[in-house]
Design a protein around this motif. Sequence first.
Motif, PDB file in Angstrom:
ATOM      1  N   SER A 678      12.117 -10.640  -1.428  1.00  0.00           N
ATOM      2  CA  SER A 678      11.922  -9.328  -2.029  1.00  0.00           C
ATOM      3  C   SER A 678      10.609  -9.298  -2.797  1.00  0.00           C
ATOM      4  N   HIS A 679      10.437 -10.342  -3.620  1.00  0.00           N
ATOM      5  CA  HIS A 679       9.237 -10.390  -4.437  1.00  0.00           C
ATOM      6  C   HIS A 679       7.991 -10.474  -3.562  1.00  0.00           C
ATOM      7  N   ARG A 682       7.549  -7.076  -1.801  1.00  0.00           N
ATOM      8  CA  ARG A 682       7.306  -5.930  -2.675  1.00  0.00           C
ATOM      9  C   ARG A 682       5.935  -5.996  -3.346  1.00  0.00           C
ATOM     10  N   THR A 683       5.492  -7.247  -3.623  1.00  0.00           N
ATOM     11  CA  THR A 683       4.231  -7.339  -4.346  1.00  0.00           C
ATOM     12  C   THR A 683       3.063  -6.716  -3.548  1.00  0.00           C
ATOM     13  N   MET A 685       3.368  -4.656  -1.113  1.00  0.00           N
ATOM     14  CA  MET A 685       3.684  -3.248  -0.870  1.00  0.00           C
ATOM     15  C   MET A 685       3.373  -2.399  -2.099  1.00  0.00           C
ATOM     16  N   THR A 686       3.547  -2.997  -3.278  1.00  0.00           N
ATOM     17  CA  THR A 686       3.226  -2.275  -4.509  1.00  0.00           C
ATOM     18  C   THR A 686       1.745  -1.886  -4.529  1.00  0.00           C
ATOM     19  N   SER A 687       0.891  -2.883  -4.230  1.00  0.00           N
ATOM     20  CA  SER A 687      -0.543  -2.584  -4.191  1.00  0.00           C
ATOM     21  C   SER A 687      -0.833  -1.514  -3.160  1.00  0.00           C
ATOM     22  N   ARG A 689       1.095   0.787  -1.845  1.00  0.00           N
ATOM     23  CA  ARG A 689       1.575   2.139  -2.202  1.00  0.00           C
ATOM     24  C   ARG A 689       0.712   2.747  -3.297  1.00  0.00           C
ATOM     25  N   SER A 690       0.457   1.918  -4.296  1.00  0.00           N
ATOM     26  CA  SER A 690      -0.299   2.419  -5.425  1.00  0.00           C
ATOM     27  C   SER A 690      -1.699   2.898  -4.999  1.00  0.00           C
ATOM     28  N   PHE A 691      -2.386   2.018  -4.239  1.00  0.00           N
ATOM     29  CA  PHE A 691      -3.744   2.381  -3.825  1.00  0.00           C
ATOM     30  C   PHE A 691      -3.747   3.530  -2.835  1.00  0.00           C
ATOM     31  N   ILE A 712      -8.456  -3.415  -0.078  1.00  0.00           N
ATOM     32  CA  ILE A 712      -7.282  -4.090  -0.665  1.00  0.00           C
ATOM     33  C   ILE A 712      -6.031  -3.772   0.146  1.00  0.00           C
ATOM     34  N   GLU A 716      -3.795  -6.559   1.870  1.00  0.00           N
ATOM     35  CA  GLU A 716      -2.382  -6.742   1.538  1.00  0.00           C
ATOM     36  C   GLU A 716      -1.499  -6.569   2.760  1.00  0.00           C
ATOM     37  N   ARG A 719      -1.552  -9.740   4.439  1.00  0.00           N
ATOM     38  CA  ARG A 719      -0.704 -10.702   3.717  1.00  0.00           C
ATOM     39  C   ARG A 719       0.763 -10.498   4.092  1.00  0.00           C
TER      40      ARG A 719
END
Lengths: 904, 122
Positions: A678-679, A682-683, A685-687, A689-691, A712, A716, A719
């Motif tokens: 998950s971590h 999600r990590t 994916m967080t970048s 989504r945010s960007f 980025i 990601e 990655r």
Amino acid sequence: MIGFNLLLGVALVYVACLFAVAFWAERRARQGQESWLRSPLIYTLSLSIYCTAWTFYGAVGYAARSGLEYLTIYLGPTLVFVGWWWILRKLVRIGRLQRITSVADLISSRFGKSNALAVIVTLLAVVGTTPYIALQLQSVTLSFAAFAAANPSGWDLSDLDQTAFWVAAGLALFTILFGTRNLDANERHHGVVMAIAVEAVVKLIALLAVGIFVVWGVADGMGDMLARIDASTLVQSPVAPDRWVALTFLAGAAVICLPRMFQVIVVENSDERHLSTAAWAFPLYLMLMSLFVVPIAVIGLAELPAGSNPDLFVLSLPLSHGQGEVATLAFLGGFSSATSMVIVAAIALSTMVSNHVVMPLWLTLRREGATVSGDVRKVVLLSRRISIGGVLLLGYGYFRFSGGGAALASIGLISFAGVAQVLPALLGGIFWRGATRYGAGAGLIAGFLIWAYSFFLPSFGASPMMPATLLAEGPFGLGWLRPTALFGIEGMDPLVHAMFWSMLFNAGFFIAISLVTFPTPLERLQGAQIVNVFDHSGRARGWLGTKAETEDLLVMAQRILGPGDAQALFQQAAARQGSTGYLPEPTPEFVELLERELAGSVGAATAHAMVAQITGGAAVSVQDLLAVADETAQMREYSTQLELKSRELTQTARQLRDANAKLTDISIQKDAFLSQISHELRTPMTSIRSFSEILLDGDGLNEEATRRYSGIIHEESIRLTRLLDDLLDLSVLENGQVVLHRQDVLLRDVLDRAQSSAGGSALVGRAPGPDAPPGAARAPLRIERQPLAESVRLVTDGDRLAQVFINLISNARKYCQRDHPVLRIVPRVEGNLLTVDFIDNGRGIPEKSQQIIFEKFARLSDESAAGSAGLGLAICREIMLKLGGGIDYLPGQGGAAFRVTLPL
Amino acid sequence: MAKTVLLIEDEPNITEAMRFILQRDGWSVSIHADGATALDAVDRVRPDVVVLDVMLPNRSGFLILRDIRAARQTRDLPVLMLTAKGQEKDRALAESYGVSHFMTKPFSNQEILARLQELTQP
């Protein structure tokens, strides 16, 4: 003159009288009118079986041959009864308290119920007594022969051979009838004892009658008699002090050790106080018996033709003077001596043989074979009866075999010397607590062997068992082992010689081995019981005690029942008795109650033994102790079983706990794995989504920022893709569905490919941000290689191997916390094994973590700086396993060090 | 005067994205990436609100939260926790330590801004 039929008739009538006496005594006893049957007089008379035919006829013969030496045979018992009657008292006390049935039983009891010892003593007794029984049969036959010699007409000499047989058969019948009426060998045989007492009187009267006839009938009264004695060579025969000492000792020992004497002194004793009467009355009886021995011998030598058998003077003297009545009386006296000895000896021996040989054998057979139904009682009686028959048959056999050649006295002495071997174990057993069964056994065996070798076997002269060469030169020509001159001691009297060596070795072995061995607990207890028999039995009988004893009982009860229960029990009892305190009177009811209570906790036998110890009301018998031992054994077994069960339970519990721990572990691992996935997903994916939201807004973005943020997002997503690739890769590797492409590769090529791949990784070239972790600003990783050593060819999947190398190089690049990180790659070939070590100059991996780095997501939490999911080493391990090699952490290299191993 | 947010987060890309959206929304943004020294950063920056990651190098975000709540000066400091683990028990743990708001990654930019506004309303 007296013919065969008349003599036989007299004998038969006499025997019938004995049967009647015995039968009558038995009936009186059964009717409870036994008081006078148990008088000291009867007891003393029954002891007269010491005076057998040997004494009756043989003493005269002995005196005629060797002068006054015959007196020693009377001297020994006299000394014992007058001087050492306390030894007898102790034997009697022990016999009654321990319910002893024979010498063998006493020795076996004393030494911890050792049946082996009992068997040895029984054997000794049988070997020692058989010749003696033969001797009695012989004496009867000889006495018939004496009559025949006096009146040759009317005698069919062929009858004589059968006499012994019929006498033996008759004795067997009598003994079986009156000796085995009761099962309990410890029970007194009133009929037998009564008959013996009658016979004792008959033989005394007979011998006195012959003596009176000789002194006043043949000689001319006392004066003439004394003169003739003085004139005879008999009393002037030289006195050999060593023989006197040895013979006196022997006779004294025999009166204690002979099975038949033990039977009448100890087993048949009904009251200890009778001993004090016997202490003077029995020596008196012996004195009377010996009174006329010398006169008869002197007159016999003087009056009868040379070559007459001196053993028969008692008969032949009256016969030669035509005194048929006196001769018949003498015949009855001799007959009484012979029969009473045989009867008691047969009872004593049969008890030993039956109890210590036949019954143990029968019990063993029964346990192994099919169950024999029926009453053990019957079997015991049958066994005892068969033993009586066997003992008498043995005596008869010996009589036939030996041909009745040896002089009566010498057979008697041989028997005495044999039976005397029991003396050290017997006396040691009742006076020395340190004596052990091994000591007793060794002493008995040593004494027995020396007796047999130096006395018993040579007594036959040269025989198959003891050839003449052995007698003359010793075994194997060893002169110092000659049977009659052991250890080079020559010229000793054979009897003294045999007694000296057998007793020396017997007592020596007994003491020495007792000192170096340790008694068993039962032996120790029995030893204490027997040695201290007067201490134990001296106290008051019955459950009579004092308050002090009640206190002791309370203390003991508290230990077993616990203080609360014990005090409650005592208090209730006291209340019931109407006393105010908490200590009740130790009445029989209370003691029984207490015993029952204790029995619930410790077993009945133990409870009885413990209570008895304190109240002293009952001696703790062997049976009690054995029962205690049984209970203890059962408890121990029970507790062993419990222990076993408990151990099994503990084991099962541990297994369950282990299994549970493993499951929990797996569950935790699974949770951790999901959490990690998950971590790791999600990590990035967080970048992304945010960007992407920032880019979608488009608000306040310049072109440079737009490009950078798109970069980025791109990075990601790569990655993410790699993470998924890794997961799938690992899954494939772990499930064994991987296809390997083996080919011939050069190690250097694989390393080159790996280095360039790792170096080209997008992860590595990234510029550190403003708050990037320390060490991120370090110099690029320098890789030191050994090109020469790398020229190794191997057949393997080059791509997979390269993947492992890439991982290791990337790890060094990511985790080596140095300003100038260096990775050394060291290949080495050892035998058919290739190892490639990857050693960096960083801090290495802490010892506790070295175990887990090959696990999935084992990325050490404080080194999560680099963007990997922690699957690398897990994949490496799976790959190396698939390639038939391995990967391990190499501790102690300074930095982090991994060793890749591959077979060549 | 612009409110200050302290962002305790070690992922550089996420940090960069958040710095951008927060600054664009008028926040003064302070960033700290190490767990062990995070409390010092709180003391030094004295932020109006803290955005706290869970998986931090050297020290877990939960422990940092516990210490923030234990200290008198920061007892009432609003803390918004972010985690990529997203398991229920993590949320429960955070709430037991007194988190002001708990969010899982990935998050919506709008939502996190709205939450921060909420948390810093007087």
